[in-house]
Design a protein around this motif. Structure first.
Motif, PDB file in Angstrom:
ATOM      1  N   VAL A 113      12.466  -2.289   0.684  1.00  0.00           N
ATOM      2  CA  VAL A 113      11.047  -2.585   0.844  1.00  0.00           C
ATOM      3  C   VAL A 113      10.320  -1.280   1.170  1.00  0.00           C
ATOM      4  O   VAL A 113      10.753  -0.515   2.043  1.00  0.00           O
ATOM      5  CB  VAL A 113      10.799  -3.624   1.952  1.00  0.00           C
ATOM      6  CG1 VAL A 113       9.300  -3.839   2.152  1.00  0.00           C
ATOM      7  CG2 VAL A 113      11.474  -4.947   1.608  1.00  0.00           C
ATOM      8  N   PHE A 114       9.249  -1.048   0.451  1.00  0.00           N
ATOM      9  CA  PHE A 114       8.392   0.110   0.687  1.00  0.00           C
ATOM     10  C   PHE A 114       6.963  -0.377   0.904  1.00  0.00           C
ATOM     11  O   PHE A 114       6.598  -1.478   0.483  1.00  0.00           O
ATOM     12  CB  PHE A 114       8.410   1.057  -0.516  1.00  0.00           C
ATOM     13  CG  PHE A 114       9.721   1.749  -0.739  1.00  0.00           C
ATOM     14  CD1 PHE A 114       9.935   3.033  -0.275  1.00  0.00           C
ATOM     15  CD2 PHE A 114      10.757   1.115  -1.434  1.00  0.00           C
ATOM     16  CE1 PHE A 114      11.143   3.685  -0.490  1.00  0.00           C
ATOM     17  CE2 PHE A 114      11.973   1.753  -1.647  1.00  0.00           C
ATOM     18  CZ  PHE A 114      12.164   3.041  -1.172  1.00  0.00           C
ATOM     19  N   ALA A 115       6.162   0.462   1.541  1.00  0.00           N
ATOM     20  CA  ALA A 115       4.727   0.211   1.676  1.00  0.00           C
ATOM     21  C   ALA A 115       3.982   1.268   0.873  1.00  0.00           C
ATOM     22  O   ALA A 115       4.224   2.468   1.037  1.00  0.00           O
ATOM     23  CB  ALA A 115       4.302   0.269   3.137  1.00  0.00           C
ATOM     24  N   ASP A 116       3.115   0.812  -0.008  1.00  0.00           N
ATOM     25  CA  ASP A 116       2.332   1.734  -0.837  1.00  0.00           C
ATOM     26  C   ASP A 116       1.099   2.164  -0.064  1.00  0.00           C
ATOM     27  O   ASP A 116       0.073   1.491  -0.054  1.00  0.00           O
ATOM     28  CB  ASP A 116       1.943   1.042  -2.145  1.00  0.00           C
ATOM     29  CG  ASP A 116       1.162   1.955  -3.075  1.00  0.00           C
ATOM     30  OD1 ASP A 116       0.941   3.132  -2.716  1.00  0.00           O
ATOM     31  OD2 ASP A 116       0.771   1.490  -4.165  1.00  0.00           O
ATOM     32  N   PRO A 174       7.700   6.143  -6.229  1.00  0.00           N
ATOM     33  CA  PRO A 174       6.571   7.073  -6.111  1.00  0.00           C
ATOM     34  C   PRO A 174       6.522   7.761  -4.751  1.00  0.00           C
ATOM     35  O   PRO A 174       6.888   7.173  -3.720  1.00  0.00           O
ATOM     36  CB  PRO A 174       5.357   6.172  -6.328  1.00  0.00           C
ATOM     37  CG  PRO A 174       5.874   5.053  -7.191  1.00  0.00           C
ATOM     38  CD  PRO A 174       7.268   4.803  -6.697  1.00  0.00           C
ATOM     39  N   ALA A 175       6.029   8.968  -4.740  1.00  0.00           N
ATOM     40  CA  ALA A 175       5.998   9.780  -3.521  1.00  0.00           C
ATOM     41  C   ALA A 175       5.139   9.150  -2.428  1.00  0.00           C
ATOM     42  O   ALA A 175       5.373   9.376  -1.245  1.00  0.00           O
ATOM     43  CB  ALA A 175       5.500  11.177  -3.843  1.00  0.00           C
ATOM     44  N   GLY A 176       4.138   8.382  -2.796  1.00  0.00           N
ATOM     45  CA  GLY A 176       3.243   7.786  -1.806  1.00  0.00           C
ATOM     46  C   GLY A 176       3.774   6.529  -1.148  1.00  0.00           C
ATOM     47  O   GLY A 176       3.097   5.950  -0.295  1.00  0.00           O
ATOM     48  N   TRP A 177       4.974   6.097  -1.517  1.00  0.00           N
ATOM     49  CA  TRP A 177       5.542   4.893  -0.919  1.00  0.00           C
ATOM     50  C   TRP A 177       6.290   5.234   0.363  1.00  0.00           C
ATOM     51  O   TRP A 177       7.098   6.169   0.389  1.00  0.00           O
ATOM     52  CB  TRP A 177       6.492   4.206  -1.889  1.00  0.00           C
ATOM     53  CG  TRP A 177       5.813   3.537  -3.053  1.00  0.00           C
ATOM     54  CD1 TRP A 177       4.523   3.686  -3.453  1.00  0.00           C
ATOM     55  CD2 TRP A 177       6.420   2.633  -3.968  1.00  0.00           C
ATOM     56  NE1 TRP A 177       4.267   2.919  -4.560  1.00  0.00           N
ATOM     57  CE2 TRP A 177       5.413   2.261  -4.907  1.00  0.00           C
ATOM     58  CE3 TRP A 177       7.694   2.098  -4.097  1.00  0.00           C
ATOM     59  CZ2 TRP A 177       5.665   1.378  -5.951  1.00  0.00           C
ATOM     60  CZ3 TRP A 177       7.956   1.220  -5.140  1.00  0.00           C
ATOM     61  CH2 TRP A 177       6.943   0.864  -6.049  1.00  0.00           C
ATOM     62  N   SER A 178       6.045   4.469   1.405  1.00  0.00           N
ATOM     63  CA  SER A 178       6.707   4.659   2.696  1.00  0.00           C
ATOM     64  C   SER A 178       7.894   3.701   2.815  1.00  0.00           C
ATOM     65  O   SER A 178       7.743   2.490   2.645  1.00  0.00           O
ATOM     66  CB  SER A 178       5.707   4.398   3.831  1.00  0.00           C
ATOM     67  OG  SER A 178       6.349   4.382   5.086  1.00  0.00           O
ATOM     68  N   PHE A 179       9.054   4.248   3.123  1.00  0.00           N
ATOM     69  CA  PHE A 179      10.271   3.427   3.223  1.00  0.00           C
ATOM     70  C   PHE A 179      10.227   2.556   4.472  1.00  0.00           C
ATOM     71  O   PHE A 179      10.062   3.051   5.584  1.00  0.00           O
ATOM     72  CB  PHE A 179      11.493   4.341   3.267  1.00  0.00           C
ATOM     73  CG  PHE A 179      12.810   3.618   3.397  1.00  0.00           C
ATOM     74  CD1 PHE A 179      13.238   2.738   2.420  1.00  0.00           C
ATOM     75  CD2 PHE A 179      13.618   3.838   4.503  1.00  0.00           C
ATOM     76  CE1 PHE A 179      14.456   2.082   2.539  1.00  0.00           C
ATOM     77  CE2 PHE A 179      14.838   3.189   4.632  1.00  0.00           C
ATOM     78  CZ  PHE A 179      15.261   2.307   3.642  1.00  0.00           C
TER      79      PHE A 179
END
Length: 215
Positions: A113-116, A174-179
């Motif tokens: 799960v990532f947060a965009d 994508p680089a902007g996604w937070s793990f």
């Protein structure tokens, strides 16, 4: 559902919710048999009912099926786990070494799960001074999935002993996604209302009164 009106639900529904919360577990031991076709996708649909800051819905579910990507995640786990063990000493080291901390070998489904954080959805409402609410929203979706899975007898395990940078690279997101986290999903070997870490002697639940502060 026994609905009592706009201000709540009936006693049966409240009791069922409490039972669901009591029996939700962080599962480490899974059966290897697969979940029904479409089960994961259905759970994601339910997860999308979760609240999110500004209706941003920043959660991104990455289903990890490629063997080479799973191997990369496992390699990160093994490295981080070895480092964590090296920081323990005495009886605590022996106890840590005996813990089963992941179901990576058995669980039929693995996902991240990532947060965009760069999403334009929600137009930035509610997160100017607290941008971390994007990540919190993704956690809400994950917990919604966790509870929905439990209603179907499906267990979920959170694998937190990982390097976020290594996982993001392995999954090519994508680089902007937070793990947010990496998870195993499948049918549990056993069901219990006692946390595994409590049964294994690592820690005990605290008294709820100890976390309530009044001002």
């Amino acid at each position: 559902m026994d609905v009592t009106g706009s201000h709540g639900v009936g006693e049966d529904a409240r009791a069922a919710l409490l039972e669901l919360l009591v029996w939700r577990r962080d599962v480490r031991r899974f059966r290897t048999d697969p979940l029904p076709s479409g089960a994961f996708e259905r759970l994601v649909e339910t997860a999308c009912l979760a609240p999110s800051v500004g209706l941003s819905q920043p959660w991104r579910f990455v289903l990890v099926e490629a063997p080479e990507r799973r191997r990369a995640v496992r390699a990160s786990f093994e490295a981080c786990n070895a480092e964590a063990l090296s920081r323990q000493s005495g009886e605590r080291a022996a106890l840590y070494a005996g813990l089963k901390l992941a179901g990576l070998d058995e669980a039929p489904i693995q996902f991240a799960v990532f947060a965009d954080r760069a999403t334009s959805q929600g137009h930035g409402l509610g997160r100017m001074t607290m941008p971390e609410t994007i990540d919190y929203s993704a956690v809400m979706a994950l917990y919604t999935l966790w509870l929905a899975a439990r209603t179907e007898g499906i267990g979920l395990g959170w694998v937190s002993i990982l390097d976020p940078v290594a996982v993001a690279a392995a999954l090519d997101v994508p680089a902007g996604w937070s793990f947010i986290g990496y998870f195993c999903l499948g049918y549990p070997v056993e069901e219990t209302d006692v946390p595994t870490l409590e049964r294994d002697g690592w820690e005990r639940r605290c008294d709820p009164r100890a976390v309530l502060v009044r001002r």
